[in-house]
Design a protein around this motif. Structure first.
Motif, short mmCIF file in Angstrom:
data_model
loop_
_atom_site.label_atom_id
_atom_site.label_comp_id
_atom_site.label_asym_id
_atom_site.label_seq_id
_atom_site.Cartn_x
_atom_site.Cartn_y
_atom_site.Cartn_z
N VAL A 196 0.87 -1.17 0.00
CA VAL A 196 0.00 0.00 0.00
C VAL A 196 0.90 1.22 0.00
CG1 VAL A 196 -1.77 1.29 1.26
CG2 VAL A 196 -1.82 -1.22 1.24
N GLU A 197 0.73 2.09 -0.98
CA GLU A 197 1.57 3.27 -1.10
C GLU A 197 1.31 4.23 0.05
OE1 GLU A 197 3.97 3.75 -3.25
OE2 GLU A 197 3.60 1.81 -4.20
N ILE A 198 2.35 4.93 0.45
CA ILE A 198 2.22 5.90 1.54
C ILE A 198 1.78 7.24 0.96
CG2 ILE A 198 4.66 6.61 1.47
CD1 ILE A 198 4.50 6.65 4.58
N PRO A 199 0.72 7.85 1.49
CA PRO A 199 0.20 9.07 0.87
C PRO A 199 0.99 10.34 1.19
CG PRO A 199 -1.18 8.41 2.71
CD PRO A 199 -0.15 7.34 2.57
N GLN A 200 1.59 10.42 2.41
CA GLN A 200 2.37 11.59 2.82
C GLN A 200 1.55 12.88 2.72
OE1 GLN A 200 6.02 11.49 0.50
NE2 GLN A 200 7.06 10.33 2.10
N TYR A 201 0.43 12.90 3.42
CA TYR A 201 -0.46 14.06 3.36
C TYR A 201 0.20 15.32 3.92
CZ TYR A 201 -4.15 10.74 2.26
OH TYR A 201 -4.92 9.78 1.67
N TYR A 202 0.95 15.17 5.01
CA TYR A 202 1.55 16.35 5.63
C TYR A 202 2.63 16.94 4.73
CZ TYR A 202 4.06 19.32 8.92
OH TYR A 202 4.67 20.40 9.52
N ARG A 203 3.47 16.09 4.15
CA ARG A 203 4.54 16.61 3.29
C ARG A 203 3.98 17.28 2.03
NH1 ARG A 203 9.68 15.48 4.58
NH2 ARG A 203 10.09 13.84 6.10
N LYS A 204 2.88 16.76 1.50
CA LYS A 204 2.27 17.38 0.33
C LYS A 204 1.65 18.73 0.67
CE LYS A 204 1.32 13.03 -2.04
NZ LYS A 204 0.28 12.08 -2.52
N ALA A 205 1.16 18.87 1.91
CA ALA A 205 0.55 20.13 2.33
C ALA A 205 1.56 21.07 3.01
CB ALA A 205 -0.61 19.86 3.29
N HIS A 206 2.83 20.67 3.03
CA HIS A 206 3.83 21.44 3.79
C HIS A 206 4.00 22.85 3.23
CE1 HIS A 206 7.83 22.52 5.39
NE2 HIS A 206 7.43 21.83 6.43
N LYS A 207 3.99 22.97 1.91
CA LYS A 207 4.20 24.29 1.29
C LYS A 207 3.06 25.24 1.65
CE LYS A 207 5.27 26.41 -3.18
NZ LYS A 207 5.45 26.14 -4.64
N ARG A 208 1.82 24.74 1.60
CA ARG A 208 0.67 25.57 1.94
C ARG A 208 0.66 25.91 3.44
NH1 ARG A 208 -4.48 23.64 3.24
NH2 ARG A 208 -3.76 21.58 2.61
N LEU A 209 1.00 24.95 4.29
CA LEU A 209 1.05 25.20 5.73
C LEU A 209 2.14 26.22 6.08
CD1 LEU A 209 0.62 21.55 7.07
CD2 LEU A 209 -1.06 23.39 7.16
N LYS A 210 3.26 26.14 5.38
CA LYS A 210 4.35 27.07 5.63
C LYS A 210 3.93 28.50 5.33
CE LYS A 210 9.20 27.87 4.42
NZ LYS A 210 10.34 27.41 3.56
N LYS A 211 3.16 28.67 4.27
CA LYS A 211 2.68 30.00 3.89
C LYS A 211 1.74 30.57 4.94
CE LYS A 211 0.47 32.41 0.01
NZ LYS A 211 -0.16 32.24 -1.33
N ILE A 212 0.84 29.73 5.46
CA ILE A 212 -0.09 30.19 6.49
C ILE A 212 0.64 30.45 7.80
CG2 ILE A 212 -2.25 29.67 7.69
CD1 ILE A 212 -2.94 27.76 5.43
N HIS A 213 1.63 29.61 8.14
CA HIS A 213 2.44 29.85 9.34
C HIS A 213 3.14 31.20 9.27
CE1 HIS A 213 2.45 26.55 12.19
NE2 HIS A 213 2.31 25.68 11.19
N LYS A 214 3.62 31.54 8.09
CA LYS A 214 4.31 32.82 7.92
C LYS A 214 3.35 33.99 8.15
CE LYS A 214 7.37 32.94 4.70
NZ LYS A 214 8.01 33.02 3.36
#
Length: 382
Positions: A196-214
């Motif tokens: 079963v492939e690993i989806p890595q939801y957090y890593r895929k959303a990391h760029k968007r989360l970084k922008k909101i954190h900023k």
């Protein structure tokens, strides 16, 4: 109001704790001895609730059992601080709750039929509209309701009780067992070779989360813009958590639909979360998945209220990746070595598939090392 009462009761516990404890070898010769009083416990603090409603009449708006549950939370937090849990693991010093840290309250009991269509009847609240997305199965009783405030609204969690006990399938009579090896390259690899492939939801959303954190860090503390940015950040994190949880439920259901026993490693997830692989381990959510798998195995046909009684078994992960699943000899490998190639018997397979087969062998009682294999052969011959 519940948060204020929680902080008041916790302060009362700390007041007694600071004034009535003194180690015999550290007491000064001249000291002030306060007037000793009884230790405030769950029952003594619960007796103060009628006086609370007399001195502060606005607390009459809160249901009595909800207030008693608040006292229970204080008692549980303080006991874990002093004595620890059932395993003796002590928690840190309980903290006073700020406005954003007290997010839920519980109704310990409800009426006989609290749900009517999309309306939920709660004490002191009356009928509350809700999105009723999954019906309660026949034969189940609704015991408690917990109202929780999350980033995108309010949620109700219903705990239900079923008096029937499912018949657990004995391990020696399972017909379709499977072993799984959890990983970071693939989410899991089965002993039959599928993965079963690993989806890595957090890593895929990391760029968007970084922008909101900023945006949160640049806004002024206490301003409305900061509150809006924090609200937006909370919704973004919740979306990641919800998609991960949905993936875990679907993966667990797929395993239990095809197999009546699932064997997995007994992982030290807290230890792995302190290593360099912490972000990947937490993004995979192994702990949540294994918890969902074990609970779902007992009642995999929950929507129809059918007894499932399937088996999940955790085994010791020691040497499951190093030992050969064909001959049992140990073949040392580093983490970067992804292919298992045994020089003793010539067996070659993917490293994770070899580990999954070893996990399955351990679960059904077969040895995975050559030493254990020799011992079992001697016992059989004797």
């Amino acid at each position: 109001m519940l948060r204020h009462q929680y902080n008041y009761l916790l302060a009362d516990r700390f007041d007694w704790y600071e004034q009535n404890r003194c180690a015999a070898n550290s007491c000064p010769l001249v000291c002030h001895l306060p007037e000793l009083r009884e230790n405030p416990d769950y029952f003594s603090q619960k007796k103060t609730l009628p006086d609370l409603k007399k001195s502060r009449p606005w607390y009459e708006e809160i249901h009595s059992q909800v207030l008693q549950d608040c006292v229970k939370r204080v008692d549980l937090a303080f006991k874990r601080f002093l004595k620890g849990d059932c395993n003796g693991n002590r928690s840190g010093r309980p903290r006073f709750k700020s406005n954003n840290r007290y997010r839920s309250f519980t109704f310990p009991s409800l009426s006989k039929n609290p749900i009517n269509g999309n309306l939920l009847t709660l004490p002191k609240f009356g009928q509350v509209k809700m999105i009723y997305h999954r019906p309660i199965p026949d034969g189940f009783k609704i015991k408690t309701a917990t109202i929780t405030r999350k980033a995108d609204g309010y949620y109700v969690t219903l705990s239900i009780q079923d008096d029937t006990v499912p018949d657990i399938i004995p391990i020696n009579s399972v017909s379709k067992p499977i072993g799984i090896d959890m990983g970071l390259k693939s989410f899991l690899v089965k002993s039959d070779g599928t993965e079963v492939e690993i989806p890595q939801y957090y890593r895929k959303a990391h760029k968007r989360l970084k922008k909101i954190h900023k945006a949160v860090s640049r806004s002024k503390k206490g301003s409305n813009n900061r509150k809006k940015a924090v609200f937006k950040l909370g919704k973004a994190h919740k979306k990641v958590a919800d998609t991960r949880k949905d993936f875990h439920f679907k993966t667990a259901k797929g395993l239990l639909d095809d197999h009546d026993m699932v064997a997995h490693e007994k992982l030290n997830i807290k230890g792995l979360a302190k290593t360099k692989m912490a972000k990947s381990v937490l993004d995979a959510g192994w702990g949540q998945f294994l918890s969902i798998l074990s609970v779902k195995a007992v009642r995999v046909a929950w929507p129809t209220a059918l007894n499932a009684g399937l088996v999940t078994k955790a085994v010791d992960p020691r040497n499951t990746s190093q030992n050969c699943s064909n001959c049992g000899k140990k073949v040392p490998k580093k983490l970067k070595d992804r292919i298992h190639s045994c020089p003793h018997c010539g067996y070659t397979a993917d490293r994770d598939i070899n580990a999954a087969i070893n996990i399955l062998n351990l679960a059904v009682g077969h040895p995975v090392s050559s030493k254990a294999f020799r011992v079992s052969v001697r016992e059989a011959s004797a």
